[in-house]
Scaffold this motif. Structure first.
Motif, PDB file in Angstrom:
ATOM      1  N   UNK A 238     -23.106  27.956  -5.954  1.00 25.58           N
ATOM      2  CA  UNK A 238     -22.132  27.149  -5.208  1.00 25.58           C
ATOM      3  C   UNK A 238     -21.119  26.496  -6.133  1.00 25.58           C
ATOM      4  N   UNK A 239     -19.942  26.225  -5.579  1.00 28.36           N
ATOM      5  CA  UNK A 239     -18.975  25.308  -6.175  1.00 28.36           C
ATOM      6  C   UNK A 239     -18.586  24.341  -5.076  1.00 28.36           C
ATOM      7  N   UNK A 240     -18.735  23.037  -5.324  1.00 25.72           N
ATOM      8  CA  UNK A 240     -18.433  22.011  -4.317  1.00 25.72           C
ATOM      9  C   UNK A 240     -17.521  20.965  -4.937  1.00 25.72           C
ATOM     10  N   UNK A 241     -16.584  20.465  -4.113  1.00 29.48           N
ATOM     11  CA  UNK A 241     -15.644  19.438  -4.547  1.00 29.48           C
ATOM     12  C   UNK A 241     -15.488  18.396  -3.457  1.00 29.48           C
ATOM     13  N   UNK A 242     -15.252  17.158  -3.864  1.00 27.65           N
ATOM     14  CA  UNK A 242     -14.943  16.084  -2.933  1.00 27.65           C
ATOM     15  C   UNK A 242     -13.984  15.115  -3.608  1.00 27.65           C
ATOM     16  N   UNK A 243     -13.191  14.411  -2.813  1.00 28.39           N
ATOM     17  CA  UNK A 243     -12.239  13.443  -3.371  1.00 28.39           C
ATOM     18  C   UNK A 243     -12.086  12.266  -2.432  1.00 28.39           C
ATOM     19  N   UNK A 244     -11.698  11.135  -3.023  1.00 20.58           N
ATOM     20  CA  UNK A 244     -11.416   9.928  -2.253  1.00 20.58           C
ATOM     21  C   UNK A 244     -10.269   9.190  -2.938  1.00 20.58           C
TER      22      UNK A 244
ATOM     23  N   UNK B   8      -8.487   5.575  -3.584  1.00 21.90           N
ATOM     24  CA  UNK B   8      -8.797   4.146  -3.584  1.00 21.90           C
ATOM     25  C   UNK B   8      -7.753   3.423  -4.420  1.00 21.90           C
ATOM     26  N   UNK B   9      -7.143   2.401  -3.857  1.00 19.18           N
ATOM     27  CA  UNK B   9      -6.233   1.521  -4.593  1.00 19.18           C
ATOM     28  C   UNK B   9      -5.162   2.297  -5.358  1.00 19.18           C
ATOM     29  N   UNK B  10      -4.549   3.279  -4.703  1.00 16.32           N
ATOM     30  CA  UNK B  10      -3.450   4.015  -5.310  1.00 16.32           C
ATOM     31  C   UNK B  10      -3.838   5.066  -6.327  1.00 16.32           C
ATOM     32  N   UNK B  11      -5.121   5.421  -6.395  1.00 16.77           N
ATOM     33  CA  UNK B  11      -5.552   6.469  -7.310  1.00 16.77           C
ATOM     34  C   UNK B  11      -6.514   7.415  -6.605  1.00 16.77           C
ATOM     35  N   UNK B  12      -6.644   8.611  -7.150  1.00 13.44           N
ATOM     36  CA  UNK B  12      -7.605   9.594  -6.645  1.00 13.44           C
ATOM     37  C   UNK B  12      -8.792   9.674  -7.598  1.00 13.44           C
ATOM     38  N   UNK B  13      -9.953   9.822  -7.006  1.00  6.87           N
ATOM     39  CA  UNK B  13     -11.174  10.139  -7.758  1.00  6.87           C
ATOM     40  C   UNK B  13     -11.777  11.371  -7.112  1.00  6.87           C
ATOM     41  N   UNK B  14     -12.166  12.342  -7.929  1.00  8.26           N
ATOM     42  CA  UNK B  14     -12.834  13.531  -7.378  1.00  8.26           C
ATOM     43  C   UNK B  14     -14.010  13.910  -8.252  1.00  8.26           C
ATOM     44  N   UNK B  15     -14.950  14.571  -7.588  1.00  9.38           N
ATOM     45  CA  UNK B  15     -16.153  15.059  -8.252  1.00  9.38           C
ATOM     46  C   UNK B  15     -16.326  16.525  -7.895  1.00  9.38           C
ATOM     47  N   UNK B  16     -16.888  17.279  -8.830  1.00 10.40           N
ATOM     48  CA  UNK B  16     -17.156  18.695  -8.585  1.00 10.40           C
ATOM     49  C   UNK B  16     -18.544  19.051  -9.106  1.00 10.40           C
ATOM     50  N   UNK B  17     -19.101  20.092  -8.515  1.00  9.22           N
ATOM     51  CA  UNK B  17     -20.396  20.630  -8.944  1.00  9.22           C
ATOM     52  C   UNK B  17     -20.285  22.142  -8.962  1.00  9.22           C
ATOM     53  N   UNK B  18     -20.763  22.744 -10.042  1.00 10.47           N
ATOM     54  CA  UNK B  18     -20.810  24.193 -10.201  1.00 10.47           C
ATOM     55  C   UNK B  18     -22.272  24.541 -10.437  1.00 10.47           C
ATOM     56  N   UNK B  19     -22.867  25.314  -9.539  1.00  8.97           N
ATOM     57  CA  UNK B  19     -24.279  25.674  -9.655  1.00  8.97           C
ATOM     58  C   UNK B  19     -24.404  27.143 -10.021  1.00  8.97           C
ATOM     59  N   UNK B  20     -25.094  27.388 -11.129  1.00  8.26           N
ATOM     60  CA  UNK B  20     -25.299  28.734 -11.648  1.00  8.26           C
ATOM     61  C   UNK B  20     -26.792  29.046 -11.665  1.00  8.26           C
ATOM     62  N   UNK B  21     -27.297  29.813 -10.690  1.00  7.95           N
ATOM     63  CA  UNK B  21     -28.716  30.182 -10.686  1.00  7.95           C
ATOM     64  C   UNK B  21     -29.040  31.140 -11.829  1.00  7.95           C
ATOM     65  N   UNK B  22     -30.246  30.999 -12.356  1.00  6.73           N
ATOM     66  CA  UNK B  22     -30.742  31.899 -13.391  1.00  6.73           C
ATOM     67  C   UNK B  22     -32.121  32.394 -13.000  1.00  6.73           C
ATOM     68  N   UNK B  23     -32.781  33.029 -13.913  1.00  8.02           N
ATOM     69  CA  UNK B  23     -34.119  33.561 -13.653  1.00  8.02           C
ATOM     70  C   UNK B  23     -35.147  32.439 -13.833  1.00  8.02           C
ATOM     71  N   UNK B  24     -35.533  31.775 -12.728  1.00  2.26           N
ATOM     72  CA  UNK B  24     -36.507  30.688 -12.773  1.00  2.26           C
ATOM     73  C   UNK B  24     -35.929  29.342 -13.154  1.00  2.26           C
ATOM     74  N   UNK B  25     -34.637  29.289 -13.372  1.00  3.62           N
ATOM     75  CA  UNK B  25     -33.975  28.040 -13.726  1.00  3.62           C
ATOM     76  C   UNK B  25     -32.527  28.099 -13.214  1.00  3.62           C
ATOM     77  N   UNK B  26     -31.756  27.098 -13.537  1.00  2.80           N
ATOM     78  CA  UNK B  26     -30.344  27.103 -13.177  1.00  2.80           C
ATOM     79  C   UNK B  26     -29.585  26.164 -14.089  1.00  2.80           C
ATOM     80  N   UNK B  27     -28.266  26.255 -14.013  1.00  3.61           N
ATOM     81  CA  UNK B  27     -27.393  25.372 -14.766  1.00  3.61           C
ATOM     82  C   UNK B  27     -26.466  24.685 -13.775  1.00  3.61           C
ATOM     83  N   UNK B  28     -26.327  23.386 -13.941  1.00  5.41           N
ATOM     84  CA  UNK B  28     -25.438  22.594 -13.092  1.00  5.41           C
ATOM     85  C   UNK B  28     -24.382  21.967 -13.990  1.00  5.41           C
TER      86      UNK B  28
END
Length: 167
Positions: free
Chosen positions: A130-136, A138-158
């Motif tokens: 997955x790739x997910x993004x959100x933004x808000x 506040x007080x004349x500025x933008x803040x955003x966060x993102x997540x990139x999920x990379x599945x692996x064999x028995x593990x993953x990287x975020x």
């Protein structure tokens, strides 16, 4: 917004190959969400091939932030822990997690993506890629966060990023 099931091959499949480029031309987005705030302008959140682009705009300034495997070739740098310039701050964190933890985080992001300030792209081959993004604004500025999920064999990287932009 809901999760977009993208029928494409992901182009950014290795978290350790990600980079950051600012103010580069905007690549084609596979899914996007445009948000507006009277004081902060407009921000567009875009899902690329398992990576992201954010475009912030006012009538006097434009900022683009791209985190992708092609960012270095576009004039950027390997993904830094932090980057700053006047009015802008970026932070990134990469962590290796168990397969169970990756599945838990993917489920959480899919659930949160039903909110109208979220855009999420799911890639073929693994339900938790997955790739997910959100933004808000506040007080004349933008803040955003993102997540990139990379599945692996028995593990993953975020890869998680958080940015702030005051136009």
């Amino acid at each position: 917004m809901s999760v977009h099931l993208l029928d494409v091959e992901p182009t950014d499949v290795a978290a350790d190959a990600l980079g950051l480029v600012l103010d580069a031309p905007v690549p084609e987005m596979l899914a996007s969400l445009r948000l507006h705030d009277a004081a902060a302008g407009t921000v567009t959140l875009g899902v690329l091939g398992a990576s992201h682009v954010v475009v912030g705009e006012t009538d006097r300034v434009v900022l683009t932030e791209q985190v992708s495997c092609t960012a270095v070739l576009a004039g950027g740098h390997r993904l830094p822990d932090t980057a700053e310039r006047p009015g802008y701050r970026f932070a990134a964190r990469t962590e290796r997690v168990s397969g169970a933890e990756l599945r838990r985080r993917a489920a959480d992001l899919r659930a949160r993506s039903t909110d109208d300030r979220w855009v999420c792209g799911a890639f073929p081959g693994d339900r938790d890629a997955l790739t997910a993004l959100t933004a808000v604004a506040e007080a004349g500025q933008w803040r955003w966060r993102t997540w990139h999920l990379y599945p692996g064999d028995g593990h993953g990287t975020v890869v998680a990023t958080e940015s702030r932009w005051r136009p």
